[in-house]
Design a protein around this motif. Sequence first.
Motif, short mmCIF file in Angstrom:
data_model
loop_
_atom_site.label_atom_id
_atom_site.label_comp_id
_atom_site.label_asym_id
_atom_site.label_seq_id
_atom_site.Cartn_x
_atom_site.Cartn_y
_atom_site.Cartn_z
N UNK A 197 0.71 -1.14 0.04
CA UNK A 197 -0.01 0.03 -0.10
C UNK A 197 0.82 1.27 0.05
N UNK A 198 1.96 1.05 0.69
CA UNK A 198 2.89 2.41 0.83
C UNK A 198 3.48 2.44 -0.56
N UNK A 223 0.38 6.44 -11.99
CA UNK A 223 -0.15 4.96 -12.65
C UNK A 223 -0.52 4.23 -11.40
N UNK A 224 0.44 4.29 -10.50
CA UNK A 224 0.31 3.24 -8.98
C UNK A 224 -1.19 3.51 -8.20
N UNK A 225 -1.56 4.88 -8.62
CA UNK A 225 -2.71 5.37 -7.92
C UNK A 225 -4.00 4.20 -8.43
N UNK A 226 -4.11 4.16 -9.87
CA UNK A 226 -4.82 3.10 -10.44
C UNK A 226 -5.03 1.86 -9.95
N UNK A 227 -3.59 1.43 -9.75
CA UNK A 227 -3.52 0.08 -9.39
C UNK A 227 -4.01 0.11 -7.74
#
Length: 189
Positions: free
Chosen positions: A52-53, A62-66
């Motif tokens: 999560x971190x 892009x990681x926010x979408x994941x």
Amino acid sequence: MSGALDAERAGRRVEEILDRLAASGDRTACEAADELVRVLMEFYGAGLARTVELLGREPGGPAAGALDALLADDLVASLLVLHGLHPHDAATRIARALEGLPQPVENTGFDPATGELRLRPAASGGCGCGGSRDAVEESARDALACLAPEVTKVVLEDDTAGEPVLLQIGAGPPETTGAGGRPPARTTR
């Protein structure tokens, strides 16, 4: 919600195994099994926290979408809740859990001190055949179990506000009203 059901099944299976060990009377084995479960929970919890971190480092990237995809998955979301890592507050998680119910309900209040969540059937354009009161309460409890374990009691309130008003239809034209909304006094000659 098949992922959440798998998590529930796994939890029940662990409890069954621990109960069997306890029934054996071997105190040393029971203590070792409890310690093993605790250590594994800490290990997997630390891995989830790190995940999560890492995904949350670039807000809007892009990681926010994941991360959003992980939070939308019932199994992952329930594991994050279990480990105290879910980034959403209780109100948001309660709302998400209630979204998937077969009959729409309105949240009329959650008391964190008692764990009681009060719901009311929502007005819907359907046929009004949303299921029995017990079925609605049970489906709400099931939906909340993984995403909002702080809800320990679900109370379904009566839906008196949503009842249609009875309209009176008279046989003739409406009478003119006098002072105070009363019909005018009739006089006799």
